[in-house]
Design an enzyme around this catalytic site. Structure first.
Site, mmCIF file in Angstrom:
data_model
loop_
_atom_site.group_PDB
_atom_site.id
_atom_site.type_symbol
_atom_site.label_atom_id
_atom_site.label_comp_id
_atom_site.label_asym_id
_atom_site.label_seq_id
_atom_site.Cartn_x
_atom_site.Cartn_y
_atom_site.Cartn_z
ATOM 1 N N SER A 23 61.826 59.698 90.769
ATOM 2 C CA SER A 23 62.535 59.306 89.554
ATOM 3 C C SER A 23 62.929 60.554 88.773
ATOM 4 C CB SER A 23 61.659 58.399 88.675
ATOM 5 O OG SER A 23 60.515 59.105 88.226
ATOM 6 N N TYR A 40 49.536 69.037 77.445
ATOM 7 C CA TYR A 40 50.813 69.197 78.151
ATOM 8 C C TYR A 40 51.398 70.578 77.861
ATOM 9 C CZ TYR A 40 55.712 68.564 79.382
ATOM 10 O OH TYR A 40 56.961 68.712 79.921
ATOM 11 N N LYS A 49 52.129 73.652 80.568
ATOM 12 C CA LYS A 49 53.442 74.277 80.771
ATOM 13 C C LYS A 49 53.401 75.763 80.439
ATOM 14 C CE LYS A 49 55.384 70.722 82.457
ATOM 15 N NZ LYS A 49 55.785 70.699 83.864
#
Length: 194
Positions: free
Chosen positions: A40, A182, A186
């Site tokens: 996706s 998160y 990153k």
């Protein structure tokens, strides 16, 4: 001057330069590209675009149903069924990475590009996040990428060529509110050469 350029071009300078003077997608014709997180979003879009330009694809994600759907879109875009290899897997299971790479090479005879796209986000107040959530997010967003990239680099060094791609986020440059884990995952992907 740079701010005016940003407003006029709707991109940063590096992206603008690549768009106007970079390589064309036709250069992917015949290349073998392995995309993780291909079921996706960015991974799916990238697979379909590369299929339109003749790249042979290995697609990895957990959802077989979604991988089949993406494979169908790639075939509609011009590839033959044997030019799209579906590799259903949870990339956090690093013990399976050798086997996955071997399947790509066995099927296509080579690997030219590994696109580390699998990942997920998280939103919560940092002090309320459970440690197992931190560990799962880092396992997917960082350690799976490190593991797959090491294997690919060893292969690329053996054959003399190859490319790594990592999908990251602006959160890896500037922290995002309510996304502490998160953002940290990153940031872990961004390095500066000194």
């Amino acid at each position: 001057m740079y701010i005016i350029f940003l407003l006029a071009s709707d991109s940063d300078l590096a992206l603008w330069y690549a768009d106007h003077f970079g390589r064309r997608l036709t250069e992917f014709n015949g290349k073998v590209v392995w995309i993780t997180g291909a079921s996706s979003g960015i991974g799916e879009f990238l697979a379909v675009e590369l299929a339109k330009h003749g790249a042979k694809l290995a697609l990895t994600a957990r959802s077989v149903l979604n991988l089949e759907r993406v494979k169908g879109r790639c075939i509609e875009s011009g590839l033959r069924a044997d030019e799209v290899l579906i590799l259903p897997a949870d990339v956090t299971v690093v013990a399976k990475h050798d086997e996955l790479l071997a399947r790509v090479i066995t099927h296509f005879g080579k690997l030219d590009i590994l696109v580390n796209n699998a990942g997920r986000s998280q939103r919560a107040v940092w002090e309320n996040i459970q440690m197992d959530v931190d560990a799962e997010l880092f396992g997917l967003n960082v350690f799976s990428i490190v593991s797959l990239s090491r294997l690919a680099v060893k292969y690329f060094l053996k054959v003399g060529k190859g490319h790594l791609v990592v999908t990251s986020s602006l959160a890896g440059v500037i922290g995002a509110p309510f996304s502490g884990t998160y953002t940290a995952s990153k940031h872990a992907l961004h390095t500066k050469n000194t």
